[in-house]
Design an enzyme around this catalytic site. Structure first.
Site, PDB file in Angstrom:
ATOM      1  NE  ARG A 120      -3.809   2.537   2.829  1.00  0.00           N
ATOM      2  CZ  ARG A 120      -3.771   3.817   1.584  1.00  0.00           C
ATOM      3  NH1 ARG A 120      -4.845   3.844   0.987  1.00  0.00           N
ATOM      4  NH2 ARG A 120      -2.774   4.193   0.916  1.00  0.00           N
ATOM      5  CB  CYS A 160      -0.885  -0.009   1.286  1.00  0.00           C
ATOM      6  SG  CYS A 160      -0.147  -0.078   2.743  1.00  0.00           S
TER       7      CYS A 160
END
Length: 323
Positions: A278, A273
């Site tokens: 994330r 990411c």
């Protein structure tokens, strides 16, 4: 003592390569597994189950949230607070917490290798999953669960909250060096980008970040020089794995979601990411629930997008923030 079988076969195989058998002892508390989705039931606990087991002796509940102050305004009774940006990382070097710091944290939290740990947080367990990834590198896998739905579901159901910090007896946790098996490095993703290695890169950022239209989400500091994505990577935003109530989608839905992007577990996967947080959520879903062989690239776009002389795909045609 015999090693506990981890439902996620891909993750178990990776962990077994580098984590001592002693670090994989059976846990004292078990969540009843349903035959239809045993891996899911091993990785997640429901809000109902957790409220019924708040007083279990070999259970520790840990909040890892994104927004400051969430824990202080009210948390699940008995939960302890962990700050991802100071407790789970080395604050000077860009790295996860080293063995000494990690062991000190778990001793403070009262966590041993036979403790069941339930992690939860805000934003659909975004950073709680980061915590699970860090713990997994130190051999804590099958006894680490996410609260399905996180803070969002717990609060929506008006379950009890507390503002007191619990007192727990310190543990005697000892940590060996972290296993490298669950972590991808810059050289690994560059080899994939150059087609020197037959692995798949799953970029879980927003479509605008993936295309290069923006470098970072709105309101977030831009930390990379270039916009775009790693060549050969595919894009499935992390939040697509989550239902409106914050719970993780069914196994069948998850398989279909990733299969549509060519991810089916037949090849090793690297999640990526912006800074690796994330993508740890997608790492958890793919490895713990689907059983796929997955590593998380915490260098992510902040590292790759700043590297000199590497191939980049920029679908939006932006350079230095302009056309």
């Amino acid at each position: 003592m015999p090693r506990t079988t981890i439902p996620s076969l891909g993750l178990a195989a990776l962990i077994a390569l580098t984590v001592p058998v002693a670090a994989q002892e059976p846990v004292a508390i078990r969540v009843a597994a349903e035959a239809k989705e045993p891996a899911r039931e091993s990785a997640l606990v429901s809000t109902e189950w957790l409220e019924k087991n708040l007083d279990a002796q070999r259970l520790r509940i840990v909040e890892v949230s994104v927004e400051p102050g969430q824990y202080e305004r009210g948390h699940i009774p008995g939960a302890q607070n962990v700050a991802w940006h100071s407790d789970l990382v080395e604050t000077v070097t860009r790295d996860i917490a080293g063995p000494e710091k990690f062991a000190a944290l778990l001793r403070r939290l009262g966590i041993d290798r036979d403790t069941t740990v339930v992690l939860y947080g805000d934003n659909n367990n975004w950073f709680a999953a980061w915590g699970a990834w860090v713990l997994a590198q130190y051999g804590l896998v099958d006894n680490v669960k996410l609260l399905d739905g996180g803070r969002k579901k717990w609060e929506a159901e008006k379950r009890p909250l507390d503002t007191r910090t619990p007192e727990v007896a310190a543990s005697t946790f000892q940590a060996a060096p972290a296993s490298p098996a669950l972590r991808a490095r810059f050289a690994d993703v560059l080899a994939v980008a150059r087609r020197e290695r037959d692995e798949q890169i799953l970029d879980i950022r927003s479509p605008d970040e993936f295309s290069g239209k923006v470098i970072a989400p709105a309101g977030v500091q831009e930390l990379a020089i270039r916009a775009g994505h790693i060549p050969g990577s595919v894009n499935v935003p992390w939040a697509k794995a989550v239902n409106p109530d914050g719970t993780i989608k069914s196994t069948a839905e998850l398989k279909a979601l990733y299969a549509a992007a060519g991810i089916d577990g037949s090849k090793p996967i690297i999640t990526s990411c912006r800074i690796g947080e994330r993508s740890s959520h997608s790492w958890f879903v793919l490895s713990r629930i689907l059983g796929y062989p997955v590593r998380n690239y915490d260098g992510s776009w902040t590292e790759y997008g700043n590297a000199v002389g590497v191939p980049v795909v920029n679908l939006a045609g932006t350079v230095w923030g302009g056309k």
